[in-house]
Scaffold this active site. Sequence first.
Site, PDB file in Angstrom:
ATOM      1  N   ASP A  89       0.819  -1.209   0.000  1.00  0.00           N
ATOM      2  CA  ASP A  89       0.000   0.000   0.000  1.00  0.00           C
ATOM      3  C   ASP A  89       0.854   1.261   0.000  1.00  0.00           C
ATOM      4  O   ASP A  89       1.388   1.662   1.039  1.00  0.00           O
ATOM      5  CB  ASP A  89      -0.893  -0.033   1.252  1.00  0.00           C
ATOM      6  CG  ASP A  89      -1.711   1.234   1.403  1.00  0.00           C
ATOM      7  OD1 ASP A  89      -2.140   1.530   2.547  1.00  0.00           O
ATOM      8  OD2 ASP A  89      -1.908   1.929   0.393  1.00  0.00           O
ATOM      9  N   ASP A 129      -1.859   5.695  -5.034  1.00  0.00           N
ATOM     10  CA  ASP A 129      -2.094   4.832  -3.892  1.00  0.00           C
ATOM     11  C   ASP A 129      -2.530   3.436  -4.330  1.00  0.00           C
ATOM     12  O   ASP A 129      -3.682   3.226  -4.708  1.00  0.00           O
ATOM     13  CB  ASP A 129      -3.173   5.447  -2.991  1.00  0.00           C
ATOM     14  CG  ASP A 129      -3.443   4.591  -1.773  1.00  0.00           C
ATOM     15  OD1 ASP A 129      -4.380   4.886  -1.022  1.00  0.00           O
ATOM     16  OD2 ASP A 129      -2.698   3.608  -1.567  1.00  0.00           O
TER      17      ASP A 129
HETATM   18  C1  LIG Z   1      -1.279   6.969   8.779  1.00  0.00           C
HETATM   19  C2  LIG Z   1      -2.599   7.057   8.079  1.00  0.00           C
HETATM   20  C3  LIG Z   1      -2.520   6.637   6.647  1.00  0.00           C
HETATM   21  C4  LIG Z   1      -1.402   7.417   5.930  1.00  0.00           C
HETATM   22  C5  LIG Z   1      -3.865   6.838   5.956  1.00  0.00           C
HETATM   23  N1  LIG Z   1      -3.755   6.649   4.533  1.00  0.00           N
HETATM   24  C6  LIG Z   1      -4.873   6.541   3.857  1.00  0.00           C
HETATM   25  O1  LIG Z   1      -5.979   6.491   4.342  1.00  0.00           O
HETATM   26  C7  LIG Z   1      -4.679   6.510   2.351  1.00  0.00           C
HETATM   27  N2  LIG Z   1      -4.598   5.140   1.824  1.00  0.00           N
HETATM   28  C8  LIG Z   1      -5.648   4.280   2.200  1.00  0.00           C
HETATM   29  C9  LIG Z   1      -5.189   2.878   2.101  1.00  0.00           C
HETATM   30  O2  LIG Z   1      -4.600   2.675   0.823  1.00  0.00           O
HETATM   31  C10 LIG Z   1      -6.370   1.944   2.344  1.00  0.00           C
HETATM   32  N3  LIG Z   1      -7.310   2.086   1.201  1.00  0.00           N
HETATM   33  C11 LIG Z   1      -5.879   0.527   2.466  1.00  0.00           C
HETATM   34  C12 LIG Z   1      -7.045  -0.416   2.721  1.00  0.00           C
HETATM   35  C13 LIG Z   1      -6.580  -1.839   2.688  1.00  0.00           C
HETATM   36  C14 LIG Z   1      -7.703  -0.083   4.027  1.00  0.00           C
HETATM   37  C15 LIG Z   1      -5.854   7.268   1.761  1.00  0.00           C
HETATM   38  C16 LIG Z   1      -5.718   8.734   2.183  1.00  0.00           C
HETATM   39  C17 LIG Z   1      -5.842   7.200   0.282  1.00  0.00           C
HETATM   40  C18 LIG Z   1      -4.372   8.255   6.214  1.00  0.00           C
HETATM   41  O3  LIG Z   1      -4.034   9.180   5.527  1.00  0.00           O
HETATM   42  N4  LIG Z   1      -5.276   8.324   7.179  1.00  0.00           N
HETATM   43  C19 LIG Z   1      -5.903   9.620   7.523  1.00  0.00           C
HETATM   44  C20 LIG Z   1      -7.383   9.376   7.629  1.00  0.00           C
HETATM   45  C21 LIG Z   1      -8.073   9.904   6.461  1.00  0.00           C
HETATM   46  C22 LIG Z   1      -7.490   9.924   5.215  1.00  0.00           C
HETATM   47  C23 LIG Z   1      -8.181  10.387   4.118  1.00  0.00           C
HETATM   48  C24 LIG Z   1      -9.458  10.872   4.292  1.00  0.00           C
HETATM   49  C25 LIG Z   1     -10.034  10.866   5.534  1.00  0.00           C
HETATM   50  C26 LIG Z   1      -9.326  10.395   6.629  1.00  0.00           C
HETATM   51  C27 LIG Z   1      -5.325  10.038   8.846  1.00  0.00           C
HETATM   52  O4  LIG Z   1      -5.725   9.552   9.865  1.00  0.00           O
HETATM   53  O5  LIG Z   1      -4.266  10.840   8.733  1.00  0.00           O
HETATM   54  C28 LIG Z   1      -3.509  10.994   9.917  1.00  0.00           C
END
Ligand SMILES: CC[C@H](C)[C@H](NC(=O)[C@@H](NC[C@H](O)[C@@H](N)CC(C)C)C(C)C)C(=O)N[C@@H](Cc1ccccc1)C(=O)OC
Length: 330
Positions: A35, A219
């Site tokens: 990922d 992504d």
């Molecule tokens: C450490 C956290 C990681 C980097 C998390 N990453 C992600 O959510 C990115 N990738 C998401 C993953 O590729 C997910 N689809 C994997 C499956 C198997 C569950 C999104 C943005 C495309 C994130 O940004 N989480 C956000 C929550 C969020 C994100 C986007 C929109 C709304 C809320 C957060 O908590 O950031 C601190």
Amino acid sequence: DKGSAAAIPINEVDIAYVTPVTIGTPPQTLMLDLDTGSSDLWVFSSLTPSTQVRGQEIYTPTKSSTSKLLSGHTWSIRYGDGSGSRGSVYTDNFTIGGLEVRSQAVQTALEVSSSFTQEQSLDGLVGLGFSTLNTVRPSSQLTFFDNARPNLDEEVFTADLKYHATGSYDFGFIDSKKYTGNITYTAVQQSPGYWTHSLSGYSVGSGAFQASQISGISDTGTTLLYLPTAIVTAYYRQVQGAQNSQYYGGYVFPCSSTLPTFTFGIEGARFTIPASYINYTRISPTSTTCYGGLQSSSGLGINIFGDVALKAAFVVFSGTNPPRIGFATK
Ligand SMILES: CC[C@H](C)[C@H](NC(=O)[C@@H](NC[C@H](O)[C@@H](N)CC(C)C)C(C)C)C(=O)N[C@@H](Cc1ccccc1)C(=O)OC
């Protein structure tokens, strides 16, 4: 050093791709989702409550002679789709496609959200974003790519995801047999830690190319392509019977509709997503209504170039300084 491993779709609509990895001594094989949109390597484990495990393979650190508890360290992650997990941390030997990293931080789940429990073919994730996004505290941990980099022949990994077929991830080399023409590179903005870059524009079907810088993240862990509403409405205006459904949370259309292709630009290069990739799935097995593979990003706050777009190209994630991302036709 280099490695190469399969990227296997976990269901008939390519909702996610998993790759076999081995952890520990003797090796325990798990199927993990590589990922590029996050940076935690976490697995279903012997510490995951059995009520939350439904068919997944688990990592049992006590069965590995090379596992070490990273005492006092915890992690907790939330993804854009609302799913999440949390737990403790071990280090152990970790291999993808013949490429080994000793003492890789392996985050063992003590809790996973229901959507992970329900996805029985997915045993965890290998985050390939920048290590700044890693959630382990009090000290954050390095990704598999960051740990492997010093030993790689070339500081790259590549993604060759395929529509309804098994593709591959390569580490440390660029396989010229996997693409045609040249690789077009573009700059990556590595803060806050995604592979963030711009598209140079788009076109719908045989329409004229609309030049415009569209910033987003590549992504591999996100299934669909999420772009600004203006672009998405322009696309579905070409689809008979399409509508933006509150009920289904996005654009749906009659499955019999003819869909146009969607082309995106990387610098001067053009990549065309076949209509079949955008005719993503029936909203239920017997329905004649289908859900689109191109959706609006307005609710996310970020544009996401997910698998629907990435599987139309051969993608090079280059950890050079400065980092860059490359796209080639295939
Ligand atoms: C450490 C956290 C990681 C980097 C998390 N990453 C992600 O959510 C990115 N990738 C998401 C993953 O590729 C997910 N689809 C994997 C499956 C198997 C569950 C999104 C943005 C495309 C994130 O940004 N989480 C956000 C929550 C969020 C994100 C986007 C929109 C709304 C809320 C957060 O908590 O950031 C601190």
